[in-house]
Design an enzyme around this catalytic site. Sequence first.
Site, mmCIF file in Angstrom:
data_model
loop_
_atom_site.group_PDB
_atom_site.id
_atom_site.type_symbol
_atom_site.label_atom_id
_atom_site.label_comp_id
_atom_site.label_asym_id
_atom_site.label_seq_id
_atom_site.Cartn_x
_atom_site.Cartn_y
_atom_site.Cartn_z
ATOM 1 C CG ASP A 85 -1.934 1.186 1.276
ATOM 2 O OD1 ASP A 85 -2.874 0.472 -0.558
ATOM 3 O OD2 ASP A 85 -2.734 1.767 1.899
ATOM 4 C CG ASN A 86 4.881 1.708 1.285
ATOM 5 O OD1 ASN A 86 4.059 1.782 2.725
ATOM 6 N ND2 ASN A 86 6.110 1.121 1.595
ATOM 7 C CG HIS B 250 -12.239 27.955 7.465
ATOM 8 N ND1 HIS B 250 -13.287 27.549 7.192
ATOM 9 C CD2 HIS B 250 -11.858 28.224 9.319
ATOM 10 C CE1 HIS B 250 -13.627 28.121 8.615
ATOM 11 N NE2 HIS B 250 -13.028 27.607 9.757
ATOM 12 C CG ASP C 246 -19.238 31.686 11.871
ATOM 13 O OD1 ASP C 246 -18.274 32.640 11.154
ATOM 14 O OD2 ASP C 246 -19.347 30.545 12.443
ATOM 15 C CE LYS D 148 -21.185 28.233 13.358
ATOM 16 N NZ LYS D 148 -20.373 28.142 11.967
ATOM 17 N NE ARG E 103 -18.211 24.108 13.623
ATOM 18 C CZ ARG E 103 -18.584 23.839 13.120
ATOM 19 N NH1 ARG E 103 -19.254 22.508 13.209
ATOM 20 N NH2 ARG E 103 -18.841 24.280 11.944
#
Length: 313
Positions: A39-40, A131, A171, A194, A196
């Site tokens: 899986d490398n 973000h 928010d 808002k 969270r």
Amino acid sequence: MNDALRVFACGSNHDLTEEICNTLGIPVSPLEVSRFSNDNLHVQVQHNVRERDVFVVQSFTTPVSDHIMELMITLDALRSASAKRVTAVIPYYSYARSDKKDAPRISITGRLVADMLHTAGADRVLTMDLHADQVHGFFSVPVDHLTAIPTIANHFREHYDLSNMVAVATDAGGAKRVGRFSERLGIPMAIIDKRRVSDTEVKQGQVVGEVRGKDVVIFEDEISTGGTLVSTVETLQAAGARSIHAGAVHGVLCGPAIERLRNSALESIVVTNTCHVDETKRLDKLTVLTVAPLLAAAIERIHSGESVGALFK
């Protein structure tokens, strides 16, 4: 574009890379990615990059860890192949959400991944709508931080009546982003109070601003599970909004997002192709705009030494 430029596509968003290269008038450079029996990951660059200016496009979408590892190995392979300069083009940098230590004994992973990119061989980074703006400062290499706000704003200007429209932030943290969006459209804005509760659950309170009888557009940097968006829609309905639309740069659309959006009162949803949106997620009310011209223009300016800042005007 001359022969000194190379653009490679990792596995997250081949369609976007094809569009970028079509805009630049060059082919996508070949990259062979495979897995060993254990899986490398194995990456081999299939084009001569010695003393070339190289760009690698990879969004951090599901499976995020695989896509990050694939990018790291590709960057290291390009550095080993004597590329003159390597730029990691990351339209969606998901770990930008991990930008602070808001709980004990956790990693500020946005900074960790930034350090890993530099260690792997990235000489600079080209990304879009982080973000949190402070994530830009996590990098120890030059970063060009583009925004798709003008692209989405132009779509709303061309297809919607703005005379009764209000932009809404889900928010207080998104108020600055929505402020830029509303200013570009010349419309007022409102904010939702808002809180969270968890990664997938939010508690919303009152609307700060006038939305009764208005056509509202909720603007976000990304739509992931859709929980925040749907609860915002319910809050706006209770506040008397006439119609509700949504715009976001990154259409991550993971988990229950599609079902939530399909059943919501949203009349339209606009995202960009920083994240690949496959056909199973293409709702009738979902519009996917392309950011390929913007990324292509940035790549061309970086390659030629022109100002990337001009793209923000």
